[in-house]
Write a protein that holds these residues in place. Sequence first.
Motif, mmCIF file in Angstrom:
data_model
loop_
_atom_site.group_PDB
_atom_site.id
_atom_site.type_symbol
_atom_site.label_atom_id
_atom_site.label_comp_id
_atom_site.label_asym_id
_atom_site.label_seq_id
_atom_site.Cartn_x
_atom_site.Cartn_y
_atom_site.Cartn_z
ATOM 1 N N ILE A 122 1.699 36.492 -102.681
ATOM 2 C CA ILE A 122 0.291 36.775 -102.751
ATOM 3 C C ILE A 122 0.206 36.994 -101.468
ATOM 4 O O ILE A 122 0.417 35.324 -100.911
ATOM 5 N N PRO A 123 -0.709 37.568 -100.993
ATOM 6 C CA PRO A 123 -0.978 37.290 -99.311
ATOM 7 C C PRO A 123 -1.951 36.221 -99.217
ATOM 8 O O PRO A 123 -2.194 35.405 -99.953
ATOM 9 N N THR A 124 -1.631 35.198 -98.079
ATOM 10 C CA THR A 124 -1.796 34.252 -97.798
ATOM 11 C C THR A 124 -3.249 34.153 -97.556
ATOM 12 O O THR A 124 -4.031 33.326 -98.431
ATOM 13 N N ALA A 125 -3.970 34.928 -97.455
ATOM 14 C CA ALA A 125 -5.833 34.389 -97.003
ATOM 15 C C ALA A 125 -5.708 35.419 -98.218
ATOM 16 O O ALA A 125 -7.539 34.615 -98.769
ATOM 17 N N GLU A 126 -5.107 36.100 -98.726
ATOM 18 C CA GLU A 126 -6.142 36.699 -100.657
ATOM 19 C C GLU A 126 -5.858 35.070 -101.636
ATOM 20 O O GLU A 126 -6.714 35.212 -102.350
ATOM 21 N N LEU A 127 -4.882 34.586 -101.350
ATOM 22 C CA LEU A 127 -4.408 33.606 -102.264
ATOM 23 C C LEU A 127 -5.304 32.498 -101.963
ATOM 24 O O LEU A 127 -6.784 32.315 -102.495
ATOM 25 N N ASN A 128 -6.178 32.146 -100.633
ATOM 26 C CA ASN A 128 -7.620 30.959 -100.559
ATOM 27 C C ASN A 128 -8.694 32.444 -100.751
ATOM 28 O O ASN A 128 -8.766 30.991 -100.871
ATOM 29 N N GLU A 154 -4.087 28.221 -111.774
ATOM 30 C CA GLU A 154 -3.032 28.319 -112.536
ATOM 31 C C GLU A 154 -3.358 29.848 -113.530
ATOM 32 O O GLU A 154 -2.986 30.959 -113.272
ATOM 33 N N ASN A 155 -4.613 29.974 -114.415
ATOM 34 C CA ASN A 155 -5.000 31.162 -115.220
ATOM 35 C C ASN A 155 -6.025 32.202 -114.577
ATOM 36 O O ASN A 155 -5.264 32.676 -114.517
ATOM 37 N N GLN A 156 -7.015 31.670 -113.247
ATOM 38 C CA GLN A 156 -7.228 31.985 -111.947
ATOM 39 C C GLN A 156 -6.099 32.701 -111.354
ATOM 40 O O GLN A 156 -6.744 34.313 -110.863
ATOM 41 N N ILE A 157 -5.017 32.377 -110.950
ATOM 42 C CA ILE A 157 -4.305 33.018 -110.630
ATOM 43 C C ILE A 157 -3.775 34.268 -111.370
ATOM 44 O O ILE A 157 -3.604 35.161 -111.241
ATOM 45 N N ARG A 158 -3.135 34.264 -112.627
ATOM 46 C CA ARG A 158 -2.649 34.549 -113.413
ATOM 47 C C ARG A 158 -3.845 35.624 -113.562
ATOM 48 O O ARG A 158 -3.462 36.788 -113.768
ATOM 49 N N ALA A 159 -4.726 35.335 -113.067
ATOM 50 C CA ALA A 159 -5.500 36.577 -113.621
ATOM 51 C C ALA A 159 -6.150 38.162 -112.664
ATOM 52 O O ALA A 159 -6.179 39.184 -112.505
ATOM 53 N N HIS A 160 -5.826 37.573 -111.220
ATOM 54 C CA HIS A 160 -5.379 38.729 -110.520
ATOM 55 C C HIS A 160 -4.022 38.903 -110.326
ATOM 56 O O HIS A 160 -3.990 40.195 -110.039
ATOM 57 N N TYR A 161 -3.112 38.399 -110.959
ATOM 58 C CA TYR A 161 -1.243 38.008 -110.506
ATOM 59 C C TYR A 161 -1.414 37.927 -111.852
ATOM 60 O O TYR A 161 -0.594 36.877 -111.495
ATOM 61 N N ALA A 212 -12.576 30.940 -107.133
ATOM 62 C CA ALA A 212 -12.108 29.692 -108.355
ATOM 63 C C ALA A 212 -12.960 28.699 -107.847
ATOM 64 O O ALA A 212 -13.251 28.047 -109.343
ATOM 65 N N VAL A 213 -12.629 27.794 -107.154
ATOM 66 C CA VAL A 213 -13.988 26.239 -107.244
ATOM 67 C C VAL A 213 -15.139 26.407 -107.147
ATOM 68 O O VAL A 213 -15.549 25.586 -107.804
ATOM 69 N N VAL A 214 -15.854 27.474 -106.930
ATOM 70 C CA VAL A 214 -17.045 28.104 -106.882
ATOM 71 C C VAL A 214 -17.329 28.289 -108.383
ATOM 72 O O VAL A 214 -18.570 28.012 -108.476
ATOM 73 N N ARG A 215 -16.462 29.642 -108.904
ATOM 74 C CA ARG A 215 -17.029 29.291 -109.839
ATOM 75 C C ARG A 215 -16.980 27.611 -110.877
ATOM 76 O O ARG A 215 -17.566 27.734 -111.964
ATOM 77 N N HIS A 216 -15.703 26.820 -110.497
ATOM 78 C CA HIS A 216 -16.069 25.663 -111.559
ATOM 79 C C HIS A 216 -15.326 24.754 -110.537
ATOM 80 O O HIS A 216 -13.926 24.291 -110.811
ATOM 81 N N PRO A 217 -16.501 24.214 -110.183
ATOM 82 C CA PRO A 217 -15.658 23.004 -109.346
ATOM 83 C C PRO A 217 -14.813 21.588 -110.028
ATOM 84 O O PRO A 217 -15.047 21.733 -111.161
ATOM 85 N N PRO A 218 -14.431 21.323 -109.028
ATOM 86 C CA PRO A 218 -13.327 20.236 -109.380
ATOM 87 C C PRO A 218 -14.377 19.479 -110.116
ATOM 88 O O PRO A 218 -15.020 19.024 -110.193
#
Length: 455
Positions: free
Chosen positions: A372-378, A432-439, A384-390
């Motif tokens: 995954i390109p770094t810019a796209e991953l960030n 991890e689930n958010q990453i898998r939703a795109h990749y 993901a953090v905006v949708r569900h803050p830690p």
Amino acid sequence: MKPLVAIVGRPNVGKSTLFNRLAGERLAVVDDTPGTTRDRLVAEAEWNGVVFDIVDTGGIEPLPRAGASALATDSAQFVPQMRAQAEMAIAEADAVIFMCEARLGVTAADREVADILRRAQTRRPDGTRQPPILLAVNKTENLTGEQDAYAFYELGMGDPYAISALHGTGVADLLDALVAVLPPAAPEAETEAVKIAIVGKPNVGKSSLLNRLLGEERAIVSPLPGTTRDAIDTPLTYAGQPLILIDTAGVRRRGAIGPGVEKWSVLRTFKAIARADVALLVVDAVEPFSQQDAHIAGFILDESKSVVVVVNKWDAVEKDTYTMDAYTQRLRSTLHFLDYVPVLFISAKTGQRCHQVLPLALQVQAERTVRIPTAELNQLVRDAVVRHPPPSRSGRQLKINFASQVRTDPPTFLFHVNDPELAHFTYRRYLENQIRAHYPFTGTPLKLSFRRKND
């Protein structure tokens, strides 16, 4: 491949205690991935920078003779089992730890195991014997323990190492001697071929599946003898892609061999998984899932290998519209595989869906190498953090400053954060689930690592 060390000896001398101590030293930082099987036959250990696998051959118990007391301990009752264990250890291991017990002195069973090990060793041109055997005399906690260990010179197995597997006394000296005789880890030969291991417990149809896969018209087959002692490698070309099928079939049924030896079939499976890029975990649709299925699934997860679950003998199952979904859910629950692992229902006997096995394995391998390109991953992580803050912990909240994919095979992601301790398991799973939703990374486990931003 890492060197392999086997612990052998008669029952109740402390083999499992030593195994747990060595494994515990290496596994002090516990992976909190849910469902990873920790009831292990094989574990990784490390001493003075030398990493090796250690295997416990425990679990051999005397077989009572007809008319004998259940408490009978005549060594003749379990000599065949000890012999099978010792011979398998010699065949598979790069070094052997032969354990005895100081408090009982040298027993007839100890002498029998020593004779088996000595006869099975092979003499090299330089006069040394392979594999080397280290004699460990356990349970030397009392004042006379070390003196009691001297009696074991009688076995002719070299200097005895007086240890206490329970308390750790003397184990360091034993490990110093062990790593001095271990061969260096064998490097894997570079190859463009995708290595696919066909694994599973005996009699699930691994051989039938292999034969069916090799019968594909598009496959150019060149059978070669196995490159390891535990599996047969079959190179072939499928749709222009070079493959190596690692076959672990042919292990005898549990009822056909002595207790304990079946563990060595699992060891062979473990070694095949370690060499593979993708594992085809074959399960029997007719038989209920067993502890051995769970062992093998756990090996795959622990090795971070990509996997396809192949449910064989589907033609023998009475089905309705909901059978496949119900079976899949039960399989995932029992073997602890999550939704990212594909499940394929086949019949190696009739050929049903067998044509999908290799394409799916190659798809899974391709997903394993995605970056995954770094810019796209960030951007993905920020969304993901905006949708569900830690969640907060003790008034503090996890802050993710930067994320990057630091490697493929397996895909590994590094998160620079304010405090790694604030990265709760549930939030790691959310990311991890958010990453898998795109990749999707189909069939492939992901590694997420959290590091303090200034480290």
